[in-house]
Enzyme design. Structure first.
Site, PDB file in Angstrom:
ATOM      1  N   ASP A   1     -13.690  16.504  38.583  1.00 19.27           N
ATOM      2  CA  ASP A   1     -14.295  17.796  38.958  1.00 19.27           C
ATOM      3  C   ASP A   1     -13.528  18.947  38.313  1.00 19.27           C
ATOM      4  O   ASP A   1     -14.116  19.895  37.801  1.00 19.27           O
ATOM      5  CB  ASP A   1     -14.220  18.004  40.485  1.00 19.27           C
TER       6      ASP A   1
ATOM      7  N   GLU B   1     -17.708  14.641  49.288  1.00 18.17           N
ATOM      8  CA  GLU B   1     -19.103  14.847  48.867  1.00 18.17           C
ATOM      9  C   GLU B   1     -19.777  15.912  49.723  1.00 18.17           C
ATOM     10  O   GLU B   1     -20.572  16.704  49.223  1.00 18.17           O
ATOM     11  CB  GLU B   1     -19.896  13.532  48.934  1.00 18.17           C
TER      12      GLU B   1
END
Ligand code: ADP
Length: 491
Positions: A406, A332
């Site tokens: 992603d 993150e």
């Protein structure tokens, strides 16, 4: 549901009676006869379970209760003024307005607009959904349409009103293009009946009926429905922009005590893509969180957490191992660093709290809502998407399956670049582009961003380690805290 339970109970009673030695034959015969009669009546459409409910008694919705839809409200008001100024309309021989179609994504306020319209015209409001007309038996749907129109008139007469608004939600289920439905002609008959009923509406009827319908698939509707004289007005109800979101938040916090640290403008900024329904749920969730913490007012942090909840779902009890948690924190932070690289000040929060389908996430806020994108903007988005995996590789020496999603999004964005004619291939037809060429260009775009991000992250390895450590400790790091760490490590 109730039907099934009663049926089950009746059968159980009969079995019990038989076991106790009663003669149940006459009862069985009687039930069979009753059942057969019901079946015939239902099949012929004599019994309908149309559930259109009149909603005039509860709190009346005004146009003021609907935020961020100024254009839709203006258009709708213009249409409704036709109904209100009936005398003028009659004198000029204008054909009555029969149908208004509201189109737009779910939760944007279409039902609210229809309710407000009923209130504005001082009429009766009947609402139902397209799926209520879909039945297995031929003719039942058509019968329900007739019943709907007649009860709209009857109810208005009973209440001494001159107008009645029928609202049909998800009209595409009932009004899809004819001849497209697989089984029999039931759908087509229902749609035909709706058209017949709408054609039958006249100016001099004692009760004026207006049909309002909502859909987010206007392209699926039969052309006959959109013909002049039917749904000839279309009102677009779009997702609200930033100002719209602010107005909706104001409406839904009218009855909620807000602490001084709450800035609704900031919340509006952080909720790009939210519908009115999302925003309503957000304010409600924030109030629940405040109550859980025994606060008498809703604070900014409650709204922040509510945003996370609306986007990602409820917190999960599942706790990853410390090792996994560190990986998530690194991942993150990678996203966050890339986000600050392409757009300084864009990180809103970083969390490693598992919610819904994700173990953690980074939330950004946009300076402005944007609807058109340049190649540079799309490439920047790809950079942010790839950064999670790259940070893992840099700090932990390998990548994990956590990045599959992603990569999928990065692929889609690269495809968008090519399809919009923004890639090095120039303007191309996606469909006739050979697979190999497509793949090569996508790889080219992704490789370029991969290299760019990796070079940047290598210079910021310390920031990743420090932020990840902080996340392990506190689960959450705000955008401001993150930027302070970045600044501190540069200095
Ligand atoms: P739709 O019919 O477009 O799916 P609804 O009108 O049923 O959406 O909206 C659902 C709920 O979301 C409403 O009851 C209201 O609380 C909230 N909402 C949606 N849009 C708005 C808006 N524009 N302004 C205020 N509240 C809204």
């Amino acid at each position: 549901m109730l039907k099934e339970i009663s049926l089950g109970l009746a059968v159980a009673l009969l079995i019990f009676a038989a076991a106790a030695g009663y003669n149940i034959l006459p009862l069985v015969m009687l039930s069979l006869l009753g059942g057969t009669l019901y079946f015939i009546a239902y099949n012929k459409g004599m019994i309908t379970n149309f559930t259109g409910t009149e909603k005039t008694s509860s709190h009346k919705i005004n146009f003021d209760d609907i935020g961020g839809q100024a254009t839709a409200i203006k258009e709708l008001r213009e249409c409704l003024d036709f109904i209100k100024n009936e005398d003028k309309v009659k004198k000029l021989g204008i054909r009555p307005l029969k149908g208004i179609l509201l189109t737009g994504p779910p939760g944007t306020g279409k039902t609210l607009l229809a309710k407000a319209a009923a209130n504005y015209t001082d009429g009766v409001f009947l609402s139902c959904s397209g799926s209520e007309f879909v039945e297995m038996y031929a003719g039942v749907g058509a019968q329900r349409v007739r019943k709907l129109f007649s009860s709209a008139k009857e109810k208005a007469k009973k209440q001494g009103k001159k107008n009645s608004i029928i609202f049909i939600d998800e009209v595409e289920i009932l009004g899809a293009k004819r001849g497209k439905n697989f089984s029999h002609m039931e759908y087509d008959q229902t749609l035909n009946e709706l058209l017949v009923q709408m054609d039958g509406l006249k100016v001099d009827d004692s009760v004026r009926l207006l049909v309002m319908a909502a859909t987010n698939r206007a392209d699926m509707l039969d052309d006959a429905l959109l013909r002049p004289g039917r749904f000839d007005r279309q009102v677009k109800v779009e997702l609200p922009d930033r100002q719209g979101r602010y107005e909706i938040l104001k409406i839904h916090t009218r009855n909620k005590p807000l602490a001084d640290d709450v800035d609704l403008n900031m919340v509006a900024k952080e909720t790009f893509g939210f519908s009115g329904a999302h925003l309503e749920s957000l304010t409600n969730e924030a109030a629940i969180l405040a109550m859980r913490e025994n606060c008498s007012k809703i604070h900014y942090q409650h709204l922040q957490e509510a945003i996370d909840k609306v986007i990602m779902g409820e917190k999960l009890d599942r706790r990853p191992s410390r090792e996994e948690l560190f990986r998530v924190a690194v991942h993150e932070t990678g996203h966050a660093l890339a986000s600050e690289m392409v757009s300084p000040g864009s990180v809103s929060t970083l969390t490693v709290t598992p919610r819904g389908g994700a173990l953690g996430y980074m939330r950004q806020h946009n300076e402005e809502d944007s609807y058109l994108y340049t190649r540079e903007h799309l490439e920047n988005q790809i950079a942010v998407m790839l950064a999670g995996a790259l940070a893992e590789e840099l700090v932990l020496g390998n990548r994990s399956t956590g990045s599959a999603n992603d990569f999928e999004k990065a692929f889609e964005t690269a495809e968008k670049i090519i399809k919009s004619g923004l890639s090095d291939l120039g303007i191309v037809s996606w469909d006739s582009l050979p697979q190999e060429k497509k793949y090569k260009e996508i790889k080219n775009i992704l490789n370029h961003q991969e290299k760019r991000v990796m070079e940047y992250l290598q210079k910021k390895k310390k920031v990743i380690e420090e932020t990840a450590g902080r996340l392990m400790e506190k689960e959450k790091v705000t955008g401001e805290e993150f930027r302070t760490i970045v600044q501190k490590i540069i200095a």
